[in-house]
Design a protein around this motif. Structure first.
Motif, PDB file in Angstrom:
ATOM      1  N   TRP A 205      43.692  38.552  47.727  1.00  0.00           N
ATOM      2  CA  TRP A 205      43.326  37.902  46.472  1.00  0.00           C
ATOM      3  C   TRP A 205      43.022  38.927  45.373  1.00  0.00           C
ATOM      4  O   TRP A 205      43.424  38.745  44.222  1.00  0.00           O
ATOM      5  CB  TRP A 205      42.122  36.992  46.669  1.00  0.00           C
ATOM      6  N   PHE A 206      42.318  40.004  45.721  1.00  0.00           N
ATOM      7  CA  PHE A 206      42.030  41.041  44.733  1.00  0.00           C
ATOM      8  C   PHE A 206      43.322  41.652  44.191  1.00  0.00           C
ATOM      9  O   PHE A 206      43.428  41.940  42.995  1.00  0.00           O
ATOM     10  CB  PHE A 206      41.148  42.133  45.336  1.00  0.00           C
ATOM     11  N   ILE A 207      44.287  41.857  45.066  1.00  0.00           N
ATOM     12  CA  ILE A 207      45.578  42.389  44.619  1.00  0.00           C
ATOM     13  C   ILE A 207      46.255  41.384  43.695  1.00  0.00           C
ATOM     14  O   ILE A 207      46.780  41.744  42.628  1.00  0.00           O
ATOM     15  CB  ILE A 207      46.475  42.713  45.821  1.00  0.00           C
ATOM     16  N   ALA A 208      46.226  40.101  44.088  1.00  0.00           N
ATOM     17  CA  ALA A 208      46.877  39.062  43.280  1.00  0.00           C
ATOM     18  C   ALA A 208      46.217  38.924  41.913  1.00  0.00           C
ATOM     19  O   ALA A 208      46.914  38.883  40.884  1.00  0.00           O
ATOM     20  CB  ALA A 208      46.839  37.731  44.028  1.00  0.00           C
ATOM     21  N   ILE A 209      44.891  38.855  41.870  1.00  0.00           N
ATOM     22  CA  ILE A 209      44.205  38.691  40.582  1.00  0.00           C
ATOM     23  C   ILE A 209      44.342  39.961  39.742  1.00  0.00           C
ATOM     24  O   ILE A 209      44.463  39.907  38.510  1.00  0.00           O
ATOM     25  CB  ILE A 209      42.706  38.326  40.788  1.00  0.00           C
ATOM     26  N   GLY A 210      44.355  41.127  40.415  1.00  0.00           N
ATOM     27  CA  GLY A 210      44.528  42.372  39.684  1.00  0.00           C
ATOM     28  C   GLY A 210      45.882  42.446  39.004  1.00  0.00           C
ATOM     29  O   GLY A 210      45.978  42.810  37.821  1.00  0.00           O
ATOM     30  N   LEU A 211      46.937  42.098  39.731  1.00  0.00           N
ATOM     31  CA  LEU A 211      48.275  42.123  39.152  1.00  0.00           C
ATOM     32  C   LEU A 211      48.411  41.069  38.050  1.00  0.00           C
ATOM     33  O   LEU A 211      49.085  41.289  37.043  1.00  0.00           O
ATOM     34  CB  LEU A 211      49.315  41.875  40.242  1.00  0.00           C
ATOM     35  N   THR A 212      47.755  39.919  38.242  1.00  0.00           N
ATOM     36  CA  THR A 212      47.792  38.880  37.217  1.00  0.00           C
ATOM     37  C   THR A 212      47.213  39.370  35.900  1.00  0.00           C
ATOM     38  O   THR A 212      47.777  39.194  34.828  1.00  0.00           O
ATOM     39  CB  THR A 212      47.021  37.624  37.678  1.00  0.00           C
ATOM     40  N   LEU A 213      46.066  40.027  35.981  1.00  0.00           N
ATOM     41  CA  LEU A 213      45.405  40.503  34.765  1.00  0.00           C
ATOM     42  C   LEU A 213      46.179  41.640  34.110  1.00  0.00           C
ATOM     43  O   LEU A 213      46.186  41.775  32.879  1.00  0.00           O
ATOM     44  CB  LEU A 213      43.983  40.971  35.089  1.00  0.00           C
ATOM     45  N   VAL A 214      46.826  42.476  34.908  1.00  0.00           N
ATOM     46  CA  VAL A 214      47.570  43.609  34.359  1.00  0.00           C
ATOM     47  C   VAL A 214      48.888  43.174  33.742  1.00  0.00           C
ATOM     48  O   VAL A 214      49.286  43.640  32.669  1.00  0.00           O
ATOM     49  CB  VAL A 214      47.817  44.664  35.453  1.00  0.00           C
ATOM     50  N   ILE A 215      49.579  42.229  34.407  1.00  0.00           N
ATOM     51  CA  ILE A 215      50.960  41.901  34.022  1.00  0.00           C
ATOM     52  C   ILE A 215      51.057  40.692  33.115  1.00  0.00           C
ATOM     53  O   ILE A 215      51.747  40.711  32.091  1.00  0.00           O
ATOM     54  CB  ILE A 215      51.816  41.690  35.283  1.00  0.00           C
ATOM     55  N   GLU A 216      50.352  39.610  33.500  1.00  0.00           N
ATOM     56  CA  GLU A 216      50.548  38.346  32.783  1.00  0.00           C
ATOM     57  C   GLU A 216      49.622  38.251  31.573  1.00  0.00           C
ATOM     58  O   GLU A 216      48.425  38.526  31.693  1.00  0.00           O
ATOM     59  CB  GLU A 216      50.284  37.156  33.714  1.00  0.00           C
ATOM     60  N   PRO A 217      50.130  37.840  30.418  1.00  0.00           N
ATOM     61  CA  PRO A 217      49.263  37.689  29.227  1.00  0.00           C
ATOM     62  C   PRO A 217      48.268  36.561  29.416  1.00  0.00           C
ATOM     63  O   PRO A 217      48.562  35.559  30.098  1.00  0.00           O
ATOM     64  CB  PRO A 217      50.272  37.367  28.107  1.00  0.00           C
ATOM     65  N   ALA A 218      47.108  36.713  28.831  1.00  0.00           N
ATOM     66  CA  ALA A 218      46.056  35.695  28.940  1.00  0.00           C
ATOM     67  C   ALA A 218      46.456  34.462  28.121  1.00  0.00           C
ATOM     68  O   ALA A 218      47.063  34.583  27.058  1.00  0.00           O
ATOM     69  CB  ALA A 218      44.731  36.236  28.454  1.00  0.00           C
ATOM     70  N   PRO A 219      46.131  33.253  28.602  1.00  0.00           N
ATOM     71  CA  PRO A 219      46.424  32.037  27.837  1.00  0.00           C
ATOM     72  C   PRO A 219      45.586  31.992  26.563  1.00  0.00           C
ATOM     73  O   PRO A 219      44.452  32.483  26.542  1.00  0.00           O
ATOM     74  CB  PRO A 219      46.048  30.903  28.789  1.00  0.00           C
ATOM     75  N   SER A 220      46.134  31.421  25.521  1.00  0.00           N
ATOM     76  CA  SER A 220      45.410  31.333  24.248  1.00  0.00           C
ATOM     77  C   SER A 220      44.931  29.915  24.028  1.00  0.00           C
ATOM     78  O   SER A 220      45.406  28.982  24.659  1.00  0.00           O
ATOM     79  CB  SER A 220      46.327  31.771  23.109  1.00  0.00           C
TER      80      SER A 220
END
Length: 220
Positions: A205-220
């Motif tokens: 999960w830490f790997i998944a959430i880490g990659l999400t925050l690094v790669i995917e833009p935050a929703p506005s």
């Protein structure tokens, strides 16, 4: 660098501290009998007396370093979730910071237990054993022996991500399963198994959430 990307790196670092802990346990501590049912408190203190630096390093990485980067991750995750689910984001942030405080407290107490046990073992082994047992029980109560705070935080983050569609399906699924396994540590009998499952799930999960925050833009 944005808070999201820094938080993503913090999440990957959290995963790395867990991997370090498992590797150290399997390759160094477990072969010596540390942590097994067969080895008693006196034998543990004997191991501490011979190799205190090993356990201090282990505690410092899996507890203290983990807690510091976890606090950064909690803030970054809150910043991502508040755009779509502000109330749940606030609740999750509070639980996450509580978890980080418990983890760093467990690490500091664990290191004090090692240092004091090693010191007193030179002159009074019985006192050293009693002291280690007492401090180790406090360490386990704060976080080493149960995963309640961590499981609730990971579960809440995943639930909020599901409601607000701010996290990917893999991250949400891993988070909900990991959170459920952590709650199982409340049950005494399968606690060790549940704790191991939580640890392995948390790495993913830490790997998944880490990659999400690094790669995917935050929703506005």
């Amino acid at each position: 660098m944005t808070v999201q990307k820094v938080g993503g790196l913090a999440g990957l670092t959290c995963a790395a501290t867990y991997l370090f802990g498992f590797a150290f346990l399997v390759t160094t501590l477990a072969p010596m009998g540390y942590g097994t049912v067969e080895i008693g408190p006196r034998a543990v203190v004997g191991f501490i007396q011979a190799s205190p630096d090993f356990l201090i390093l282990w505690n410092s990485v899996v507890y203290i370093l983990n807690a510091l980067v976890l606090a950064v991750l909690v803030v970054a995750v809150h910043a991502r979730l508040r755009a779509t689910t502000p109330d749940w984001a606030a609740v999750a942030c509070a639980i996450g910071l509580i978890w980080a405080a418990l983890v760093i407290g467990a690490g500091m107490i664990g290191n004090v237990a090692v240092e004091r046990a090693a010191y007193f073992a030179q002159t009074d082994m019985a006192h050293a054993v009693t002291l280690w047992e007492t401090l180790h029980a406090v360490e386990l109560g704060l976080g080493g022996g149960n995963e309640i705070a961590g499981s609730v935080w990971i579960g809440l983050v995943s639930f909020a991500g599901l409601l607000g569609r701010s996290l990917g399906k893999i991250t949400i699924g891993l988070g909900l399963l990991t959170g459920a396994s952590g709650l199982m540590t409340l049950i005494p009998t399968p606690g060790d198994i549940a704790g191991a499952v939580f640890g392995l799930g948390a790495i993913a999960w830490f790997i998944a959430i880490g990659l999400t925050l690094v790669i995917e833009p935050a929703p506005s």
